[in-house]
Design an enzyme around this catalytic site. Structure first.
Site, PDB file in Angstrom:
ATOM      1  N   ARG A 178       0.847  -1.201   0.000  1.00 49.35           N
ATOM      2  CA  ARG A 178       0.000   0.000   0.000  1.00 49.35           C
ATOM      3  C   ARG A 178       0.881   1.248   0.000  1.00 49.35           C
ATOM      4  O   ARG A 178       0.581   2.231  -0.689  1.00 49.35           O
ATOM      5  CB  ARG A 178      -0.944  -0.006   1.199  1.00 49.35           C
ATOM      6  CG  ARG A 178      -2.006  -1.091   1.140  1.00 49.35           C
ATOM      7  CD  ARG A 178      -2.955  -1.014   2.311  1.00 49.35           C
ATOM      8  NE  ARG A 178      -3.801   0.175   2.241  1.00 49.35           N
ATOM      9  CZ  ARG A 178      -4.580   0.589   3.238  1.00 49.35           C
ATOM     10  NH1 ARG A 178      -4.606  -0.074   4.380  1.00 49.35           N
ATOM     11  NH2 ARG A 178      -5.316   1.670   3.105  1.00 49.35           N
ATOM     12  N   CYS A 237      -1.274   5.744   9.233  1.00 44.87           N
ATOM     13  CA  CYS A 237      -1.638   4.446   8.650  1.00 44.87           C
ATOM     14  C   CYS A 237      -2.760   4.687   7.665  1.00 44.87           C
ATOM     15  O   CYS A 237      -2.743   5.672   6.930  1.00 44.87           O
ATOM     16  CB  CYS A 237      -2.032   3.465   9.754  1.00 44.87           C
ATOM     17  SG  CYS A 237      -3.413   4.049  10.765  1.00 44.87           S
TER      18      CYS A 237
END
Length: 282
Positions: A178, A237
């Site tokens: 990611r 995050c």
């Protein structure tokens, strides 16, 4: 108290629960994108633990501030008081073992000024493995008196996170793919904040979900540029949940870090914000 003020082992917790000043217990089991896990709590939890729902009680409504923006402090305080949390009583939070949801509760309590909150290392699985009992009896805590006072630990907004990526150390706690922008299953675009360093929080724990020893964590973070007394450190995050777990790991290692609570879900919602891809920070 445990040797590390941020976490407590199952054995240590069992001893404290049998002692004269048992901690308040919060069960924060949660799964990303799924229904709440109250049914799992009702099927078995630590005696006296109160269930807290992350999506509804540890976050505000999703929107421009991300998928899990911070809850209103007063509403959060009311939830904590109903759960029996008081300012002068220790609190231990746990989840199903991954540690992310428990870390979110830990961080919120610290940010709002609670002085004695820890995470059960390894969560419910570690408790059961150590022979700890579970119950289906609902908890009935006395009303607590905790009143939030936000700002006790570091919090970043988007601008501050971008600045820290240039002037300090900004760690990206998501999976490496990611970060690199190879996949993005949830948010509008893949990649990372320019200047951020990839630091998947999954690498801070052993296979059983317990944190690596403090020395091992310090060594890992040192290779990423983060050290106690060094440059300021921040973490983000996807939506401020797994990032809280990385802040907890840093705390176990003796390193203070601020959390960008909006994280990538807030950052990527604005197409004007820059996005970097690939393995390098820039």
């Amino acid at each position: 108290m445990t040797a590390n003020p941020a976490i407590v082992s199952a054995a240590e917790l069992a001893a404290e629960l049998a002692g004269p000043r048992p901690p308040v217990l919060l069960d924060v089991r949660w799964q990303l994108g799924g229904p709440d896990l109250r049914s799992a709590y009702e099927a078995g939890h630590l005696p006296g633990a109160v269930y807290v729902d992350l999506d509804r009680e540890l976050a505000g409504p999703p929107g421009a501030g991300g998928r899990h923006p911070l809850p209103d402090p007063e509403e959060f305080g009311a939830v904590m008081r109903r759960a029996g949390v008081s300012a002068d009583a220790p609190v231990v939070v746990y989840d199903g073992g991954l540690g992310w949801a428990a870390a979110r509760a830990w961080w919120l309590l610290r940010w709002t000024g609670h002085p004695q909150v820890r995470v059960l290392d390894g969560g419910l699985d570690a408790w059961k493995a150590a022979g700890g009992v579970v119950t289906t009896e609902p908890a009935a805590p006395a009303q607590g008196d905790f009143k939030p006072s936000p700002g006790a630990v570091g919090l970043l907004d988007a601008d501050a996170a971008a600045a820290l990526a240039r002037s300090g150390i900004l760690l990206d706690a998501r999976a490496g793919e990611r970060y690199r922008g190879e996949v993005e299953p949830i948010d509008p675009v893949g990649g990372h904040i320019p200047g951020a360093v990839s630091a998947p929080t999954t690498e801070n724990v052993a296979e059983d979900g317990r944190f690596l020893p403090a020395d091992a964590l310090r060594a890992r973070f040192a290779t990423l540029g983060a050290a106690s007394g060094g440059a300021p450190v921040g973490v983000y995050c996807g939506s401020g949940v797994s990032g809280a777990h990385e802040v907890l790991a840093l705390q176990v290692a003796g390193i203070d870090a601020a959390l960008y609570a909006g994280s990538w879900s807030e950052w990527s919602s604005d197409p004007a914000r820059p996005v970097a891809t690939g393995p390098d920070p820039q």
